[in-house]
Scaffold this active site. Structure first.
Site, PDB file in Angstrom:
ATOM      1  N   GLU A  59      -8.680   0.435  -2.771  1.00 46.00           N
ATOM      2  CA  GLU A  59      -9.544   0.472  -1.591  1.00 46.00           C
ATOM      3  C   GLU A  59     -10.474   1.667  -1.724  1.00 46.00           C
ATOM      4  O   GLU A  59     -10.032   2.754  -2.101  1.00 46.00           O
ATOM      5  CB  GLU A  59      -8.705   0.642  -0.326  1.00 46.00           C
ATOM      6  CG  GLU A  59      -7.829  -0.535  -0.008  1.00 46.00           C
ATOM      7  CD  GLU A  59      -6.927  -0.242   1.172  1.00 46.00           C
ATOM      8  OE1 GLU A  59      -6.994   0.858   1.741  1.00 46.00           O
ATOM      9  OE2 GLU A  59      -6.137  -1.121   1.508  1.00 46.00           O
ATOM     10  N   HIS A  98       0.948   6.327   1.661  1.00 46.06           N
ATOM     11  CA  HIS A  98       1.725   7.311   2.424  1.00 46.06           C
ATOM     12  C   HIS A  98       2.839   7.966   1.630  1.00 46.06           C
ATOM     13  O   HIS A  98       3.418   8.951   2.078  1.00 46.06           O
ATOM     14  CB  HIS A  98       2.223   6.691   3.732  1.00 46.06           C
ATOM     15  CG  HIS A  98       1.067   6.386   4.627  1.00 46.06           C
ATOM     16  ND1 HIS A  98       0.084   7.318   4.899  1.00 46.06           N
ATOM     17  CD2 HIS A  98       0.698   5.264   5.266  1.00 46.06           C
ATOM     18  CE1 HIS A  98      -0.836   6.763   5.668  1.00 46.06           C
ATOM     19  NE2 HIS A  98      -0.488   5.521   5.906  1.00 46.06           N
ATOM     20  N   GLU A 137     -11.041  -9.295   3.295  1.00 44.94           N
ATOM     21  CA  GLU A 137      -9.764  -8.943   3.919  1.00 44.94           C
ATOM     22  C   GLU A 137     -10.014  -8.820   5.416  1.00 44.94           C
ATOM     23  O   GLU A 137     -10.836  -8.006   5.849  1.00 44.94           O
ATOM     24  CB  GLU A 137      -9.218  -7.627   3.360  1.00 44.94           C
ATOM     25  CG  GLU A 137      -7.898  -7.244   4.026  1.00 44.94           C
ATOM     26  CD  GLU A 137      -7.246  -5.998   3.426  1.00 44.94           C
ATOM     27  OE1 GLU A 137      -7.551  -5.638   2.273  1.00 44.94           O
ATOM     28  OE2 GLU A 137      -6.420  -5.400   4.132  1.00 44.94           O
ATOM     29  N   THR A 177      -8.329   3.813   8.380  1.00 42.31           N
ATOM     30  CA  THR A 177      -9.532   2.991   8.469  1.00 42.31           C
ATOM     31  C   THR A 177      -9.603   2.361   9.864  1.00 42.31           C
ATOM     32  O   THR A 177      -8.686   1.663  10.269  1.00 42.31           O
ATOM     33  CB  THR A 177      -9.484   1.881   7.404  1.00 42.31           C
ATOM     34  OG1 THR A 177      -9.020   2.446   6.196  1.00 42.31           O
ATOM     35  CG2 THR A 177     -10.849   1.271   7.189  1.00 42.31           C
ATOM     36  N   HIS A 191      -3.630  -4.407   7.906  1.00 46.83           N
ATOM     37  CA  HIS A 191      -3.776  -3.233   8.772  1.00 46.83           C
ATOM     38  C   HIS A 191      -2.885  -3.361  10.000  1.00 46.83           C
ATOM     39  O   HIS A 191      -3.043  -4.282  10.797  1.00 46.83           O
ATOM     40  CB  HIS A 191      -5.215  -2.966   9.221  1.00 46.83           C
ATOM     41  CG  HIS A 191      -5.445  -1.490   9.433  1.00 46.83           C
ATOM     42  ND1 HIS A 191      -4.993  -0.829  10.534  1.00 46.83           N
ATOM     43  CD2 HIS A 191      -6.013  -0.546   8.642  1.00 46.83           C
ATOM     44  CE1 HIS A 191      -5.298   0.454  10.435  1.00 46.83           C
ATOM     45  NE2 HIS A 191      -5.910   0.652   9.283  1.00 46.83           N
ATOM     46  N   ASN A 241       0.850  -1.188   0.000  1.00 51.07           N
ATOM     47  CA  ASN A 241       0.000   0.000   0.000  1.00 51.07           C
ATOM     48  C   ASN A 241       0.894   1.249   0.000  1.00 51.07           C
ATOM     49  O   ASN A 241       1.699   1.438   0.919  1.00 51.07           O
ATOM     50  CB  ASN A 241      -0.903  -0.040   1.240  1.00 51.07           C
ATOM     51  CG  ASN A 241      -1.834   1.153   1.317  1.00 51.07           C
ATOM     52  OD1 ASN A 241      -1.411   2.281   1.072  1.00 51.07           O
ATOM     53  ND2 ASN A 241      -3.079   0.929   1.658  1.00 51.07           N
ATOM     54  N   HIS A 246      -5.699   3.607  -1.556  1.00 46.33           N
ATOM     55  CA  HIS A 246      -7.031   3.941  -1.049  1.00 46.33           C
ATOM     56  C   HIS A 246      -7.391   5.330  -1.576  1.00 46.33           C
ATOM     57  O   HIS A 246      -6.736   6.305  -1.228  1.00 46.33           O
ATOM     58  CB  HIS A 246      -6.976   3.942   0.488  1.00 46.33           C
ATOM     59  CG  HIS A 246      -8.308   4.164   1.150  1.00 46.33           C
ATOM     60  ND1 HIS A 246      -8.469   4.061   2.514  1.00 46.33           N
ATOM     61  CD2 HIS A 246      -9.539   4.473   0.651  1.00 46.33           C
ATOM     62  CE1 HIS A 246      -9.740   4.304   2.828  1.00 46.33           C
ATOM     63  NE2 HIS A 246     -10.407   4.563   1.712  1.00 46.33           N
ATOM     64  N   ARG A 278      -9.597   8.004  -1.047  1.00 45.82           N
ATOM     65  CA  ARG A 278     -10.549   8.442  -0.027  1.00 45.82           C
ATOM     66  C   ARG A 278     -11.449   9.533  -0.583  1.00 45.82           C
ATOM     67  O   ARG A 278     -11.054  10.292  -1.477  1.00 45.82           O
ATOM     68  CB  ARG A 278      -9.801   8.978   1.204  1.00 45.82           C
ATOM     69  CG  ARG A 278      -8.980   7.926   1.936  1.00 45.82           C
ATOM     70  CD  ARG A 278      -8.416   8.506   3.218  1.00 45.82           C
ATOM     71  NE  ARG A 278      -9.464   8.751   4.170  1.00 45.82           N
ATOM     72  CZ  ARG A 278      -9.760   7.941   5.194  1.00 45.82           C
ATOM     73  NH1 ARG A 278      -9.042   6.856   5.410  1.00 45.82           N
ATOM     74  NH2 ARG A 278     -10.744   8.217   6.015  1.00 45.82           N
ATOM     75  N   ARG A 311      -7.294  12.869   0.624  1.00 44.95           N
ATOM     76  CA  ARG A 311      -6.214  13.416   1.443  1.00 44.95           C
ATOM     77  C   ARG A 311      -4.826  12.934   1.029  1.00 44.95           C
ATOM     78  O   ARG A 311      -3.845  13.563   1.339  1.00 44.95           O
ATOM     79  CB  ARG A 311      -6.452  13.130   2.926  1.00 44.95           C
ATOM     80  CG  ARG A 311      -6.261  11.689   3.305  1.00 44.95           C
ATOM     81  CD  ARG A 311      -6.281  11.504   4.806  1.00 44.95           C
ATOM     82  NE  ARG A 311      -7.615  11.692   5.363  1.00 44.95           N
ATOM     83  CZ  ARG A 311      -8.036  11.061   6.459  1.00 44.95           C
ATOM     84  NH1 ARG A 311      -7.223  10.267   7.114  1.00 44.95           N
ATOM     85  NH2 ARG A 311      -9.246  11.234   6.915  1.00 44.95           N
TER      86      ARG A 311
HETATM   87  N1  PXP Z   1      -5.883  -2.950   4.312  1.00 45.27           N
HETATM   88  C1  PXP Z   1      -6.821  -1.968   4.355  1.00 45.27           C
HETATM   89  C2  PXP Z   1      -8.218  -2.307   3.974  1.00 45.27           C
HETATM   90  C3  PXP Z   1      -6.482  -0.651   4.738  1.00 45.27           C
HETATM   91  O1  PXP Z   1      -7.429   0.302   4.769  1.00 45.27           O
HETATM   92  C4  PXP Z   1      -5.127  -0.375   5.037  1.00 45.27           C
HETATM   93  C5  PXP Z   1      -4.735   1.026   5.389  1.00 45.27           C
HETATM   94  O2  PXP Z   1      -4.918   1.857   4.297  1.00 45.27           O
HETATM   95  C6  PXP Z   1      -4.198  -1.419   4.958  1.00 45.27           C
HETATM   96  C7  PXP Z   1      -4.604  -2.703   4.617  1.00 45.27           C
HETATM   97  C8  PXP Z   1      -2.754  -1.211   5.245  1.00 45.27           C
HETATM   98  O3  PXP Z   1      -2.583  -0.870   6.590  1.00 45.27           O
HETATM   99  P1  PXP Z   1      -1.182  -0.349   7.086  1.00 45.27           P
HETATM  100  O4  PXP Z   1      -0.920   0.937   6.375  1.00 45.27           O
HETATM  101  O5  PXP Z   1      -1.378  -0.191   8.546  1.00 45.27           O
HETATM  102  O6  PXP Z   1      -0.175  -1.405   6.729  1.00 45.27           O
END
Ligand code: PXP
Length: 244
Positions: A69, A9, A150, A100, A188, A6, A42, A44, A48
């Site tokens: 996402e 960031h 998930e 999330t 997550h 992901n 994601h 959003r 953001r």
């Molecule tokens: N899975 C989902 C559905 C999420 O919303 C996120 C955060 O955007 C992640 C995985 C990844 O989480 P993390 O950034 O804490 O690894």
């Protein structure tokens, strides 16, 4: 076990200055060079971090697959159905949350959610639902007709140092979901310290990891950060590892 990285960031950092670097497209390419099986972003409602243009650019540049996402908001669902990523993971989304916060609260007769699922599936997108590791919720996901879920690993991520309860819950949830025919993903809050016990759950076939990889990429570079996570996942063994 697939690792989807992901890269939200990377865009968070760019948006902090509202400029054009660092570029999520470059981050995705680096993650793929290091063996990522997919790229997750994601989009959003408040935009953001990831922007619409990022999703379009990633659709063109990603050589693996894109997992988008999204919340079940009409505007975003329409966009996703038009862009057609390989996979869409529906998540709950609140405007003021930092990230999330929980899994989707599934209810029978939720027209907004079932409409979003239908719209995405009709356009050929594989749909996954981000849910808490509860047997009841998993059963409701199956009723909604999606191929994958998930499992939210947030509780595990917060408690793994002091208790094995959340890991046991994830194991039971993964077993049940697989038994009733759902593909099982998880994510997550997973980090280099806590990923292996989850990666060792045999029913889980995909992990989505973002924050920890992007954080450590600051020190190691994106490729090395992904490589180290891949190695940990590949070496996770169910019998030997326990979270404590
Ligand atoms: N899975 C989902 C559905 C999420 O919303 C996120 C955060 O955007 C992640 C995985 C990844 O989480 P993390 O950034 O804490 O690894």
């Amino acid at each position: 076990m697939r690792l989807y990285v992901n890269i939200d960031h990377v865009a968070t950092l760019r948006e902090a200055r509202q400029t054009d670097e660092p570029d999520p497209v470059q981050a995705a390419a680096a993650a793929e060079r290091a063996g990522a099986d997919g790229i997750t972003v994601h989009l959003r409602e408040d935009r953001r971090h990831i922007q619409d243009a990022d999703v379009t650019a990633l659709m063109r540049s990603v050589r693996t697959v894109l997992n988008l996402e999204l919340g079940a908001h009409a505007e975003i669902v329409r966009l996703a159905a038009r862009i057609k990523p390989f996979q869409a993971t529906l998540v709950p989304e609140q405007r003021r949350e930092i990230t999330t916060e929980g899994g989707l609260a599934l209810r029978k007769g939720d027209r907004r959610l079932s409409g979003a699922i239908a719209r995405l599936q009709d356009s050929g997108v594989r749909v996954s639902l981000f849910i808490d590791p509860s047997i009841k919720t998993i059963d409701l996901a199956q009723v909604l007709g999606v191929p994958a879920i998930e499992l939210h690993t947030g509780r595990y991520a917060h408690t793994w140092r002091r208790s094995a309860a959340a890991l046991d819950q994830l194991r039971r949830a993964a077993t049940h979901a697989k038994q009733i025919g759902l593909a099982v993903h998880a994510g997550h809050g997973l980090t280099y310290q806590n990923v292996q016990p989850v990666a060792a759950i045999p029913e889980i076939e995909e992990l989505n990891i973002g924050h920890s990889i992007v954080s450590n990429a600051v020190f190691w570079g994106m490729e090395e950060a992904v490589r180290r996570m891949r190695t940990l996942i590949a070496e996770a063994k169910p019998a030997i590892l326990s979270p404590r």
